[in-house]
Motif scaffolding. Sequence first.
Motif, PDB file in Angstrom:
ATOM      1  N   CYS A   1       0.949  -1.119  -0.132  1.00  0.00           N
ATOM      2  CA  CYS A   1       0.163  -0.115  -0.052  1.00  0.00           C
ATOM      3  C   CYS A   1       0.962   1.047  -0.217  1.00  0.00           C
ATOM      4  O   CYS A   1       2.086   1.207   0.641  1.00  0.00           O
ATOM      5  CB  CYS A   1      -0.881   0.009   1.257  1.00  0.00           C
ATOM      6  SG  CYS A   1      -1.939   1.512   1.329  1.00  0.00           S
TER       7      CYS A   1
ATOM      8  N   PHE B   1       0.547   4.335   1.219  1.00  0.00           N
ATOM      9  CA  PHE B   1       0.309   5.203   2.240  1.00  0.00           C
ATOM     10  C   PHE B   1       1.123   4.542   3.315  1.00  0.00           C
ATOM     11  O   PHE B   1       2.118   3.731   3.365  1.00  0.00           O
ATOM     12  CB  PHE B   1      -1.209   5.191   2.728  1.00  0.00           C
ATOM     13  CG  PHE B   1      -2.159   5.858   1.660  1.00  0.00           C
ATOM     14  CD1 PHE B   1      -1.933   7.131   1.307  1.00  0.00           C
ATOM     15  CD2 PHE B   1      -3.039   5.005   1.017  1.00  0.00           C
ATOM     16  CE1 PHE B   1      -2.581   7.657   0.171  1.00  0.00           C
ATOM     17  CE2 PHE B   1      -3.635   5.665   0.073  1.00  0.00           C
ATOM     18  CZ  PHE B   1      -3.623   6.853  -0.522  1.00  0.00           C
ATOM     19  N   GLN B   2       1.064   5.584   4.491  1.00  0.00           N
ATOM     20  CA  GLN B   2       2.032   5.394   5.669  1.00  0.00           C
ATOM     21  C   GLN B   2       1.438   5.484   6.933  1.00  0.00           C
ATOM     22  O   GLN B   2       2.150   6.203   7.782  1.00  0.00           O
ATOM     23  CB  GLN B   2       3.263   6.335   5.361  1.00  0.00           C
ATOM     24  CG  GLN B   2       4.509   6.003   5.779  1.00  0.00           C
ATOM     25  CD  GLN B   2       5.742   6.877   5.422  1.00  0.00           C
ATOM     26  OE1 GLN B   2       5.427   7.881   4.595  1.00  0.00           O
ATOM     27  NE2 GLN B   2       6.984   6.706   5.921  1.00  0.00           N
ATOM     28  N   CYS B   3       0.400   4.812   7.264  1.00  0.00           N
ATOM     29  CA  CYS B   3      -0.218   4.979   8.496  1.00  0.00           C
ATOM     30  C   CYS B   3       0.729   4.494   9.504  1.00  0.00           C
ATOM     31  O   CYS B   3       1.181   3.286   9.384  1.00  0.00           O
ATOM     32  CB  CYS B   3      -1.644   4.362   8.618  1.00  0.00           C
ATOM     33  SG  CYS B   3      -2.764   4.671   7.093  1.00  0.00           S
TER      34      CYS B   3
ATOM     35  N   PHE C   1       0.264   3.047  12.383  1.00  0.00           N
ATOM     36  CA  PHE C   1       0.082   1.829  13.129  1.00  0.00           C
ATOM     37  C   PHE C   1       0.032   0.503  12.275  1.00  0.00           C
ATOM     38  O   PHE C   1      -0.122  -0.698  12.624  1.00  0.00           O
ATOM     39  CB  PHE C   1      -1.390   2.035  13.860  1.00  0.00           C
ATOM     40  CG  PHE C   1      -2.208   2.399  12.896  1.00  0.00           C
ATOM     41  CD1 PHE C   1      -3.297   1.221  12.026  1.00  0.00           C
ATOM     42  CD2 PHE C   1      -2.640   3.523  12.643  1.00  0.00           C
ATOM     43  CE1 PHE C   1      -4.153   1.708  11.276  1.00  0.00           C
ATOM     44  CE2 PHE C   1      -3.753   4.111  11.893  1.00  0.00           C
ATOM     45  CZ  PHE C   1      -4.415   3.190  11.155  1.00  0.00           C
ATOM     46  N   CYS C   2       0.361   0.642  11.089  1.00  0.00           N
ATOM     47  CA  CYS C   2      -0.265  -0.466  10.139  1.00  0.00           C
ATOM     48  C   CYS C   2       1.027  -1.452   9.776  1.00  0.00           C
ATOM     49  O   CYS C   2       2.063  -0.815   9.400  1.00  0.00           O
ATOM     50  CB  CYS C   2      -0.416   0.255   8.677  1.00  0.00           C
ATOM     51  SG  CYS C   2      -0.787  -0.962   7.171  1.00  0.00           S
TER      52      CYS C   2
ATOM     53  N   ILE D   1       0.925  -3.745   7.540  1.00  0.00           N
ATOM     54  CA  ILE D   1       0.991  -4.056   6.055  1.00  0.00           C
ATOM     55  C   ILE D   1       2.377  -3.474   5.192  1.00  0.00           C
ATOM     56  O   ILE D   1       2.742  -4.228   4.625  1.00  0.00           O
ATOM     57  CB  ILE D   1      -0.308  -3.605   5.272  1.00  0.00           C
ATOM     58  CG1 ILE D   1      -1.482  -4.348   5.890  1.00  0.00           C
ATOM     59  CG2 ILE D   1      -0.282  -3.595   3.875  1.00  0.00           C
ATOM     60  CD1 ILE D   1      -1.738  -5.690   5.713  1.00  0.00           C
ATOM     61  N   ILE D   2       2.499  -2.282   5.422  1.00  0.00           N
ATOM     62  CA  ILE D   2       3.689  -1.480   4.846  1.00  0.00           C
ATOM     63  C   ILE D   2       4.920  -2.279   5.363  1.00  0.00           C
ATOM     64  O   ILE D   2       6.090  -2.129   4.568  1.00  0.00           O
ATOM     65  CB  ILE D   2       3.438  -0.101   4.824  1.00  0.00           C
ATOM     66  CG1 ILE D   2       3.321   0.409   6.420  1.00  0.00           C
ATOM     67  CG2 ILE D   2       2.562   0.434   4.125  1.00  0.00           C
ATOM     68  CD1 ILE D   2       3.272   2.018   6.484  1.00  0.00           C
TER      69      ILE D   2
ATOM     70  N   ASP E   1      -4.343  -5.496   0.191  1.00  0.00           N
ATOM     71  CA  ASP E   1      -4.364  -4.733   1.535  1.00  0.00           C
ATOM     72  C   ASP E   1      -5.060  -3.392   1.081  1.00  0.00           C
ATOM     73  O   ASP E   1      -5.461  -2.687   1.730  1.00  0.00           O
ATOM     74  CB  ASP E   1      -2.859  -4.485   1.456  1.00  0.00           C
ATOM     75  CG  ASP E   1      -1.837  -5.637   1.816  1.00  0.00           C
ATOM     76  OD1 ASP E   1      -2.624  -6.450   2.467  1.00  0.00           O
ATOM     77  OD2 ASP E   1      -0.765  -5.873   1.083  1.00  0.00           O
TER      78      ASP E   1
ATOM     79  N   LYS F   1      -2.507   9.345   9.031  1.00  0.00           N
ATOM     80  CA  LYS F   1      -3.408   8.795   8.121  1.00  0.00           C
ATOM     81  C   LYS F   1      -3.949   9.959   7.230  1.00  0.00           C
ATOM     82  O   LYS F   1      -5.187  10.334   7.311  1.00  0.00           O
ATOM     83  CB  LYS F   1      -4.579   8.228   8.553  1.00  0.00           C
ATOM     84  CG  LYS F   1      -5.292   7.077   7.752  1.00  0.00           C
ATOM     85  CD  LYS F   1      -5.799   5.724   8.168  1.00  0.00           C
ATOM     86  CE  LYS F   1      -6.227   5.187   6.993  1.00  0.00           C
ATOM     87  NZ  LYS F   1      -6.489   3.753   7.232  1.00  0.00           N
TER      88      LYS F   1
ATOM     89  N   GLN G   1      -4.380  10.864   4.292  1.00  0.00           N
ATOM     90  CA  GLN G   1      -5.416  10.672   3.206  1.00  0.00           C
ATOM     91  C   GLN G   1      -6.720  10.647   3.492  1.00  0.00           C
ATOM     92  O   GLN G   1      -7.601  11.009   2.730  1.00  0.00           O
ATOM     93  CB  GLN G   1      -5.037   9.475   2.555  1.00  0.00           C
ATOM     94  CG  GLN G   1      -5.504   8.165   2.990  1.00  0.00           C
ATOM     95  CD  GLN G   1      -4.353   7.495   3.905  1.00  0.00           C
ATOM     96  OE1 GLN G   1      -3.337   8.314   4.213  1.00  0.00           O
ATOM     97  NE2 GLN G   1      -4.250   6.165   4.110  1.00  0.00           N
TER      98      GLN G   1
HETATM   99  S1  SF4 Z   1      -3.717   1.199   7.213  1.00  0.00           S
HETATM  100 FE1  SF4 Z   1      -4.731   0.881   5.050  1.00  0.00          FE
HETATM  101  S2  SF4 Z   1      -4.179   2.596   3.923  1.00  0.00           S
HETATM  102 FE2  SF4 Z   1      -2.924   2.801   5.876  1.00  0.00          FE
HETATM  103  S3  SF4 Z   1      -0.796   2.141   5.221  1.00  0.00           S
HETATM  104 FE3  SF4 Z   1      -2.151   0.299   5.892  1.00  0.00          FE
HETATM  105  S4  SF4 Z   1      -3.083  -0.524   4.263  1.00  0.00           S
HETATM  106 FE4  SF4 Z   1      -2.305   1.474   3.743  1.00  0.00          FE
END
Ligand code: SF4
Length: 536
Positions: free
Chosen positions: A178, A180-182, A184-185, A187-188, A224, A296, A298
């Motif tokens: 993904c 973006f750069q949240c 707490f995430c 995924i990245i 994601d 977040k 975005q």
């Molecule tokens: S929380 Fe969602 S939008 Fe934000 S970085 Fe993770 S996958 Fe991307």
Amino acid sequence: MRTLFIYPEFPKTFWSYEKILELVNRKVLLPPLGIVTVAALLPQEWEMKLVDRNVREVSEAEWAWAELVVISGMIVQKADMATQIGKAKQRGLPVAVGGPFASSTPDAPELQLADFKVLDEGEITLPMFIEAIQKGECSGRFSSNGVKPDVTGTPIPRFDLLELDAYDSMSVQFSRGCPFQCEFCDIIVLYGRKPRTKNPEQLIAELQYLYDLGWRRSIFLVDDNFIGNKRNAKLLLPALKEWQIKRNYPFSFATEASVDLAADDELMEMMAECRFDSVFLGIETPDEASLSIAGKHQNTRSSLEDSVDRITSFGIRVMAGFIIGFDGEKTGAGDRIVTFVSNTGIPAAMMGMLQALPNTGLWHRLEKEGRLIQEQADAKGVNQTNLLNFVPSRPIRDIANEYVDAFCRLYEPNAYIDRVTHYYTKMGQPRWQKYVKAAALGKATLPTWTDVRALLIVIWRQGVLRDTRWRFWRSLLKIARLNPNNFEQFVVTLAHNEHFQEYRGIVTREIQVQLASLPPEPPPATVEQSRELQPA
Ligand code: SF4
């Protein structure tokens, strides 16, 4: 090599939907896509069996048959992961572990007994594992060292290993990562910020394989962020629409996307025409200050309420995730979430208290600030009934009580019916139906006996037994009159509250038990302290 894949059991979560699954004779919502992808990446001459512990136990015959055990899971599955590793080791079997939990915390005590740790993405590390096995090695740890594989070479997952009847929905994946750069995430951290996609032919071949196996229900694109690479999503969707039209729309789709989907009419139209029935958005909170602190950004660029309405107007049902417990959050965050959800009408609003996941920006920041409550994170894992695993900037009891109160109000049966009814008055027409041949559409709407039975149970409970009865019938009549093309979806969405009813009780009980056993609260971190230490 006789390989036994084991997918560990999940605790009950917001997404487990047991009561709904019982109604429609299914055991689990989604299959273990990661494991069937791993199976496709291993040598195909190996014999393979798969046991999803959410479906059934591993039999003695299966343990006796196995020469190698492969276990993969997420952090919420870590308790059962440890149990299954222990059972395999008691029987003297070599064990390989992988998946998000092993990749983010390979030295976790739950994984101590595993012989092989196959970390990160399998396209890179499985060949190393296979080589080690072929050389007769007995242990190893394989990492991609930050390299992310191109997924255009990933083979079709071995869906044939699944007990298809057990699942309500099937999973496929188009993209990983993904942009973006949240903060707490994870995924990245796991999959990177440069979304990598399969090519359209690859995904269509996966769908065709599922179709050939007889699958005819919904498909969850477990990306994601499905629109992380909008250009490639727009290359896929025309091919997907054409495939669906040729077969009279055998599948409906759901996925996860970032809120900026609402700014792209072309993309929403394309998704709606492919029969994307629903999309999960990480809204997190209507509090702009909290969104900024969490990185977040975005979600702060346009009105979140308007974004939900815009997506809904395309006939795509919005599901959304909310988080409570951000740094600097003001009292009443739970109330503000309830107001937001009630105004927009979002039927499935998932809530949880903020958790610092290993190796995320949030984790590192809190570690630096000395605010991580390590034992809590280690002991309980992460799900919607866990308290925060760090010292928050306001009293933890206030956050937990607001969370329980908000959750219970959102899923109070009368409030739920009102909200869903309000939502379906705004829901746009299902765009895909205009492409379905009239005869096929008529046939598709003929219900099975399981559907009829489920409907009768919901009518009995919500329309006769409970004090929701008048609202229930009034709402049915209202949507039948105002939005008949979405009537079936509306009834299914009402049925979902059978699960939330039970889950309300679970949330309340589990949080109260944890609060009662909480040691005296450490002094909350000051907002200034947390802001001073924010990353640039
Ligand atoms: S929380 Fe969602 S939008 Fe934000 S970085 Fe993770 S996958 Fe991307």
